[in-house]
Design a protein around this motif. Structure first.
Motif, mmCIF file in Angstrom:
data_model
loop_
_atom_site.group_PDB
_atom_site.id
_atom_site.type_symbol
_atom_site.label_atom_id
_atom_site.label_comp_id
_atom_site.label_asym_id
_atom_site.label_seq_id
_atom_site.Cartn_x
_atom_site.Cartn_y
_atom_site.Cartn_z
ATOM 1 N N ALA A 52 0.836 -1.212 0.000
ATOM 2 C CA ALA A 52 0.000 0.000 0.000
ATOM 3 C C ALA A 52 0.863 1.252 0.000
ATOM 4 O O ALA A 52 0.575 2.224 -0.712
ATOM 5 N N VAL A 53 1.928 1.235 0.787
ATOM 6 C CA VAL A 53 2.832 2.392 0.830
ATOM 7 C C VAL A 53 3.513 2.565 -0.522
ATOM 8 O O VAL A 53 3.597 3.679 -1.049
ATOM 9 N N GLU A 54 4.001 1.467 -1.099
ATOM 10 C CA GLU A 54 4.666 1.536 -2.408
ATOM 11 C C GLU A 54 3.725 2.055 -3.487
ATOM 12 O O GLU A 54 4.104 2.860 -4.327
ATOM 13 N N GLU A 55 2.483 1.583 -3.442
ATOM 14 C CA GLU A 55 1.496 2.006 -4.442
ATOM 15 C C GLU A 55 1.226 3.503 -4.332
ATOM 16 O O GLU A 55 1.164 4.213 -5.340
ATOM 17 N N GLU A 56 1.085 3.991 -3.115
ATOM 18 C CA GLU A 56 0.827 5.418 -2.923
ATOM 19 C C GLU A 56 2.006 6.267 -3.390
ATOM 20 O O GLU A 56 1.820 7.287 -4.056
ATOM 21 N N LEU A 57 3.220 5.836 -3.064
ATOM 22 C CA LEU A 57 4.398 6.574 -3.507
ATOM 23 C C LEU A 57 4.534 6.558 -5.029
ATOM 24 O O LEU A 57 4.883 7.569 -5.633
ATOM 25 N N LEU A 58 4.250 5.413 -5.646
ATOM 26 C CA LEU A 58 4.317 5.322 -7.108
ATOM 27 C C LEU A 58 3.277 6.237 -7.745
ATOM 28 O O LEU A 58 3.570 6.952 -8.705
ATOM 29 N N ALA A 59 2.062 6.224 -7.205
ATOM 30 C CA ALA A 59 0.998 7.074 -7.751
ATOM 31 C C ALA A 59 1.379 8.548 -7.643
ATOM 32 O O ALA A 59 1.182 9.322 -8.583
ATOM 33 N N ARG A 60 1.929 8.936 -6.505
ATOM 34 C CA ARG A 60 2.339 10.324 -6.309
ATOM 35 C C ARG A 60 3.485 10.688 -7.253
ATOM 36 O O ARG A 60 3.495 11.763 -7.846
ATOM 37 N N ALA A 61 4.452 9.770 -7.416
ATOM 38 C CA ALA A 61 5.600 10.051 -8.269
ATOM 39 C C ALA A 61 5.199 10.174 -9.742
ATOM 40 O O ALA A 61 5.763 10.971 -10.476
ATOM 41 N N CYS A 62 4.187 9.400 -10.150
ATOM 42 C CA CYS A 62 3.766 9.417 -11.553
ATOM 43 C C CYS A 62 2.591 10.345 -11.812
ATOM 44 O O CYS A 62 2.172 10.520 -12.958
ATOM 45 N N GLY A 63 2.009 10.895 -10.760
ATOM 46 C CA GLY A 63 0.905 11.812 -10.928
ATOM 47 C C GLY A 63 -0.383 11.153 -11.375
ATOM 48 O O GLY A 63 -1.169 11.745 -12.104
ATOM 49 N N VAL A 64 -0.602 9.902 -10.953
ATOM 50 C CA VAL A 64 -1.830 9.205 -11.314
ATOM 51 C C VAL A 64 -2.715 9.084 -10.073
ATOM 52 O O VAL A 64 -2.218 8.957 -8.965
ATOM 53 N N PRO A 65 -4.030 9.142 -10.270
ATOM 54 C CA PRO A 65 -4.931 9.094 -9.107
ATOM 55 C C PRO A 65 -5.099 7.679 -8.555
ATOM 56 O O PRO A 65 -4.960 6.695 -9.277
ATOM 57 N N LEU A 66 -5.391 7.622 -7.274
ATOM 58 C CA LEU A 66 -5.746 6.364 -6.624
ATOM 59 C C LEU A 66 -7.262 6.292 -6.511
ATOM 60 O O LEU A 66 -7.917 7.305 -6.266
ATOM 61 N N ASN A 67 -7.806 5.116 -6.696
ATOM 62 C CA ASN A 67 -9.242 4.905 -6.597
ATOM 63 C C ASN A 67 -9.580 4.642 -5.129
ATOM 64 O O ASN A 67 -9.215 3.605 -4.586
ATOM 65 N N ASP A 68 -10.255 5.571 -4.476
ATOM 66 C CA ASP A 68 -10.602 5.413 -3.082
ATOM 67 C C ASP A 68 -11.993 4.854 -2.896
ATOM 68 O O ASP A 68 -12.447 4.687 -1.770
ATOM 69 N N GLY A 69 -12.671 4.554 -3.943
ATOM 70 C CA GLY A 69 -14.062 4.093 -3.841
ATOM 71 C C GLY A 69 -14.236 2.726 -4.238
ATOM 72 O O GLY A 69 -14.156 1.693 -4.135
#
Length: 133
Positions: free
Chosen positions: A116-133
């Motif tokens: 989960a931490v890796e996914e969040e960091l990758l999303a932030r680094a690449c500027g892609v949104p995370l699906n929270d729903g």
């Protein structure tokens, strides 16, 4: 030296060929992600080697299911690629309800939380949104 040059050129070419507008790389976030990934890779590599050569440390291989928040597609593929490079973990298919089955050397380690931490960091680094729903 040649390897670093080749990696730099391949990265540049890959970024130039990436379709416009899909990803927005943030230099600071990308650097933070890279440093964390490097640190975890070294740490996990030492852990795997230690377990392999020490008969006292037992391996507890098994599978964990991680439900990604990245939408399916290139971002999720990039996430699986990153996970496959971290020693001790290997995405090995799709689970139920869109989860990713991760083979791990020790099921008692916090593989899902680390993912989960890796996914969040990758999303932030690449500027892609995370699906929270």
């Amino acid at each position: 030296l040649v390897g670093i040059l080749a990696a730099g050129m391949a990265t540049w070419a890959s970024l130039r060929l990436l379709p416009a507008g899909q990803w927005r790389f943030g230099p600071l976030a990308l650097t933070a992600f890279g440093l964390r990934f490097l640190g975890q890779s070294v740490s996990a590599g030492i852990d795997v080697a230690w377990r392999a050569f020490s008969p006292r440390l037992s391996l507890r291989p098994g599978f964990a299911i991680y439900r990604p928040r990245l939408l399916q597609g290139q971002a999720q593929t990039a996430f699986c690629t990153v996970m496959s490079l971290v020693p001790g973990t290997l995405p090995s298919g799709e689970g139920e309800n869109g989860g990713i089955v991760i083979h791990c050397l020790d099921v008692e380690r916090p593989v899902v939380a680390q993912s989960a931490v890796e996914e969040e960091l990758l999303a932030r680094a690449c500027g892609v949104p995370l699906n929270d729903g």
